[in-house]
Design an enzyme around this catalytic site. Structure first.
Site, PDB file in Angstrom:
ATOM      1  N   ALA A   1      10.211 -52.351  28.319  1.00  0.00           N
ATOM      2  CA  ALA A   1      10.270 -51.039  27.684  1.00  0.00           C
ATOM      3  C   ALA A   1       9.868 -51.230  26.220  1.00  0.00           C
ATOM      4  O   ALA A   1       9.976 -52.330  25.677  1.00  0.00           O
ATOM      5  CB  ALA A   1      11.675 -50.465  27.785  1.00  0.00           C
TER       6      ALA A   1
ATOM      7  N   GLU B   1      16.863 -58.473  28.558  1.00  0.00           N
ATOM      8  CA  GLU B   1      17.475 -57.403  27.756  1.00  0.00           C
ATOM      9  C   GLU B   1      18.697 -57.858  26.950  1.00  0.00           C
ATOM     10  O   GLU B   1      18.921 -57.383  25.839  1.00  0.00           O
ATOM     11  CB  GLU B   1      17.871 -56.221  28.656  1.00  0.00           C
ATOM     12  CG  GLU B   1      16.704 -55.350  29.094  1.00  0.00           C
ATOM     13  CD  GLU B   1      16.073 -55.806  30.403  1.00  0.00           C
ATOM     14  OE1 GLU B   1      16.263 -56.983  30.795  1.00  0.00           O
ATOM     15  OE2 GLU B   1      15.377 -54.990  31.030  1.00  0.00           O
TER      16      GLU B   1
ATOM     17  N   GLY C   1      11.607 -53.865  31.623  1.00  0.00           N
ATOM     18  CA  GLY C   1      11.085 -52.728  32.389  1.00  0.00           C
ATOM     19  C   GLY C   1       9.838 -53.074  33.195  1.00  0.00           C
ATOM     20  O   GLY C   1       9.557 -52.433  34.216  1.00  0.00           O
TER      21      GLY C   1
ATOM     22  N   GLU D   1      11.147 -54.603  36.242  1.00  0.00           N
ATOM     23  CA  GLU D   1      11.814 -53.536  36.997  1.00  0.00           C
ATOM     24  C   GLU D   1      10.791 -52.653  37.712  1.00  0.00           C
ATOM     25  O   GLU D   1      11.026 -52.210  38.840  1.00  0.00           O
ATOM     26  CB  GLU D   1      12.696 -52.722  36.053  1.00  0.00           C
ATOM     27  CG  GLU D   1      13.910 -53.531  35.586  1.00  0.00           C
ATOM     28  CD  GLU D   1      14.702 -52.856  34.486  1.00  0.00           C
ATOM     29  OE1 GLU D   1      14.107 -52.579  33.421  1.00  0.00           O
ATOM     30  OE2 GLU D   1      15.896 -52.601  34.677  1.00  0.00           O
TER      31      GLU D   1
HETATM   32  N1  COA Z   1       8.052 -53.382  23.077  1.00  0.00           N
HETATM   33  C1  COA Z   1       7.290 -53.079  22.028  1.00  0.00           C
HETATM   34  N2  COA Z   1       6.312 -53.877  21.563  1.00  0.00           N
HETATM   35  C2  COA Z   1       6.135 -55.043  22.192  1.00  0.00           C
HETATM   36  C3  COA Z   1       6.903 -55.444  23.302  1.00  0.00           C
HETATM   37  C4  COA Z   1       7.906 -54.534  23.752  1.00  0.00           C
HETATM   38  N3  COA Z   1       8.669 -54.788  24.817  1.00  0.00           N
HETATM   39  N4  COA Z   1       6.490 -56.658  23.717  1.00  0.00           N
HETATM   40  C5  COA Z   1       5.488 -57.023  22.889  1.00  0.00           C
HETATM   41  N5  COA Z   1       5.279 -56.050  21.964  1.00  0.00           N
HETATM   42  C6  COA Z   1       4.284 -56.027  20.901  1.00  0.00           C
HETATM   43  C7  COA Z   1       4.674 -56.929  19.753  1.00  0.00           C
HETATM   44  O1  COA Z   1       5.573 -56.265  18.871  1.00  0.00           O
HETATM   45  C8  COA Z   1       3.328 -57.179  19.113  1.00  0.00           C
HETATM   46  O2  COA Z   1       2.947 -56.036  18.396  1.00  0.00           O
HETATM   47  P1  COA Z   1       2.308 -56.189  16.907  1.00  0.00           P
HETATM   48  O3  COA Z   1       1.048 -57.006  17.127  1.00  0.00           O
HETATM   49  O4  COA Z   1       2.033 -54.784  16.489  1.00  0.00           O
HETATM   50  O5  COA Z   1       3.312 -56.915  16.094  1.00  0.00           O
HETATM   51  C9  COA Z   1       2.394 -57.270  20.323  1.00  0.00           C
HETATM   52  O6  COA Z   1       3.064 -56.573  21.382  1.00  0.00           O
HETATM   53  C10 COA Z   1       2.120 -58.689  20.787  1.00  0.00           C
HETATM   54  O7  COA Z   1       3.362 -59.317  21.045  1.00  0.00           O
HETATM   55  P2  COA Z   1       3.789 -60.720  20.393  1.00  0.00           P
HETATM   56  O8  COA Z   1       5.275 -60.795  20.402  1.00  0.00           O
HETATM   57  O9  COA Z   1       3.100 -60.921  19.088  1.00  0.00           O
HETATM   58  O10 COA Z   1       3.170 -61.732  21.470  1.00  0.00           O
HETATM   59  P3  COA Z   1       3.655 -63.229  21.778  1.00  0.00           P
HETATM   60  O11 COA Z   1       2.600 -63.839  22.636  1.00  0.00           O
HETATM   61  O12 COA Z   1       4.044 -63.940  20.541  1.00  0.00           O
HETATM   62  O13 COA Z   1       4.997 -63.062  22.657  1.00  0.00           O
HETATM   63  C11 COA Z   1       6.365 -62.085  24.381  1.00  0.00           C
HETATM   64  C12 COA Z   1       4.937 -62.474  23.923  1.00  0.00           C
HETATM   65  C13 COA Z   1       6.254 -61.300  25.675  1.00  0.00           C
HETATM   66  C14 COA Z   1       7.198 -63.363  24.610  1.00  0.00           C
HETATM   67  C15 COA Z   1       7.039 -61.247  23.280  1.00  0.00           C
HETATM   68  O14 COA Z   1       6.153 -60.184  22.936  1.00  0.00           O
HETATM   69  C16 COA Z   1       8.358 -60.621  23.672  1.00  0.00           C
HETATM   70  O15 COA Z   1       9.363 -61.304  23.727  1.00  0.00           O
HETATM   71  N6  COA Z   1       8.361 -59.289  23.943  1.00  0.00           N
HETATM   72  C17 COA Z   1       9.565 -58.566  24.267  1.00  0.00           C
HETATM   73  C18 COA Z   1      10.036 -58.867  25.651  1.00  0.00           C
HETATM   74  C19 COA Z   1      11.323 -58.121  25.957  1.00  0.00           C
HETATM   75  O16 COA Z   1      12.355 -58.360  25.377  1.00  0.00           O
HETATM   76  N7  COA Z   1      11.237 -57.175  26.894  1.00  0.00           N
HETATM   77  C20 COA Z   1      12.362 -56.388  27.320  1.00  0.00           C
HETATM   78  C21 COA Z   1      12.407 -55.120  26.565  1.00  0.00           C
HETATM   79  S1  COA Z   1      13.800 -54.122  27.060  1.00  0.00           S
END
Ligand code: COA
Length: 260
Positions: free
Chosen positions: A66, A134, A111, A114
């Site tokens: 999400a 989460e 999400g 999910e």
């Molecule tokens: N919501 C909003 N934005 C998200 C996102 C999310 N769930 N997941 C990634 N993004 C965005 C990042 O903020 C970043 O945006 P920016 O370039 O404007 O800063 C972009 O997507 C790229 O992500 P980034 O974190 O830089 O990539 P990465 O390769 O370093 O890491 C992940 C990849 C997937 C490990 C990391 O993005 C992450 O942990 N995301 C969240 C996962 C999560 O907790 N999901 C559950 C949500 S309830």
């Protein structure tokens, strides 16, 4: 139908729904969730569509969860409402009488996992990483993860994924039954299409009733589930597809099902 956050393409009776926010790793903001509602509605309603593939754009993510920027501002009432809206839409995927395959092309987190769990079948690319992280954010899954994950892989493994917030790789996901198949990323969509084509060659009413019986049966007792199955067995005996399927076998030819 016009979409902004996803693309919807139909070819050979297969609808491909591609979530298209690659700069945010296809994170599901509310607008994208609303478009997923329209997209699954289109899959179910269109007579030229027999089934669907859900995937993410780009080589890195299916859906990274999400949209955390939106979640960050929520209060208790809008948080509850957000969960209920997402749950209702994902349940529409699960209850679609047309098969829906998740083609997991990278991160499927929160999400995103999910959404994949609400699909009938999951195929992952070998670079995919999946999890329900989460609790790292101080929240729990809100789009069905606490309910669908244990039903699919069992309570212990589901709680391990949820409580540790660790990601599992594709090989481990296959080993624990989280995904049906793992293939190289370049072969992912072709593999999903090939599997969907196998399904589309079968009786569509029969396919829909299998989905319904499995969904309903898992939420009830074995005894009730067997009644659901027997009722379906009787219902399908009224269809011309049943006659066509059996005649085709006896006449040694492929069946031509009409969904009637
Ligand atoms: N919501 C909003 N934005 C998200 C996102 C999310 N769930 N997941 C990634 N993004 C965005 C990042 O903020 C970043 O945006 P920016 O370039 O404007 O800063 C972009 O997507 C790229 O992500 P980034 O974190 O830089 O990539 P990465 O390769 O370093 O890491 C992940 C990849 C997937 C490990 C990391 O993005 C992450 O942990 N995301 C969240 C996962 C999560 O907790 N999901 C559950 C949500 S309830």
């Amino acid at each position: 139908m016009p979409y902004t956050n996803l693309t919807f393409d139909v070819r050979d009776r297969i609808a491909t729904i591609t979530i298209n926010r690659p700069d945010k790793l296809n994170a599901l903001n509310d607008a994208t969730i609303a478009e997923l509602d329209l997209a699954i509605g289109e899959v179910i309603a269109r007579t030229d569509v027999g089934g669907a593939i859900v995937t993410g754009s780009g080589a890195k993510a299916f859906v990274a969860g999400a949209d955390i920027a939106e979640l960050a501002t929520q209060g208790s009432l809008d948080g509850r409402l957000r969960a209920m809206v997402g749950q209702r839409i994902f349940t529409k995927f699960e209850q679609s009488p047309k098969a829906v395959i998740a083609a997991i092309n990278g991160f499927a987190l929160g999400g995103g996992l999910e959404l994949a769990l609400a699909c009938h079948i999951r195929i992952a690319s070998d670079n995919a990483k999946m999890g329900l992280p989460e609790v790292k954010l101080g929240i729990g899954p809100g789009y069905g993860g606490t309910q669908r994950l244990p039903r699919l892989i069992g309570k212990g493994r589901a709680l391990q994924l949820m409580l540790t917030a660790e990601m599992t790789d594709a090989a481990e996901a296959f080993r624990i039954g989280l995904v049906n198949k793992v293939v190289p990323q370049a072969e992912l969509i072709a593999t999903a299409e090939a599997m969907l084509k196998l399904i589309l060659a079968n009786g569509p009413i029969a396919v829909g009733l299998c989905i319904e019986a499995v969904n309903r049966g898992l939420d009830t007792t074995l005894e009730e589930g067997l009644v659901i199955e027997a009722n379906h067995f009787g219902l399908i005996a009224t269809t011309s597809d049943m006659k066509e399927g059996m005649s085709a076998f006896l006449e040694k030819r492929p069946p031509a099902f009409k969904g009637a």
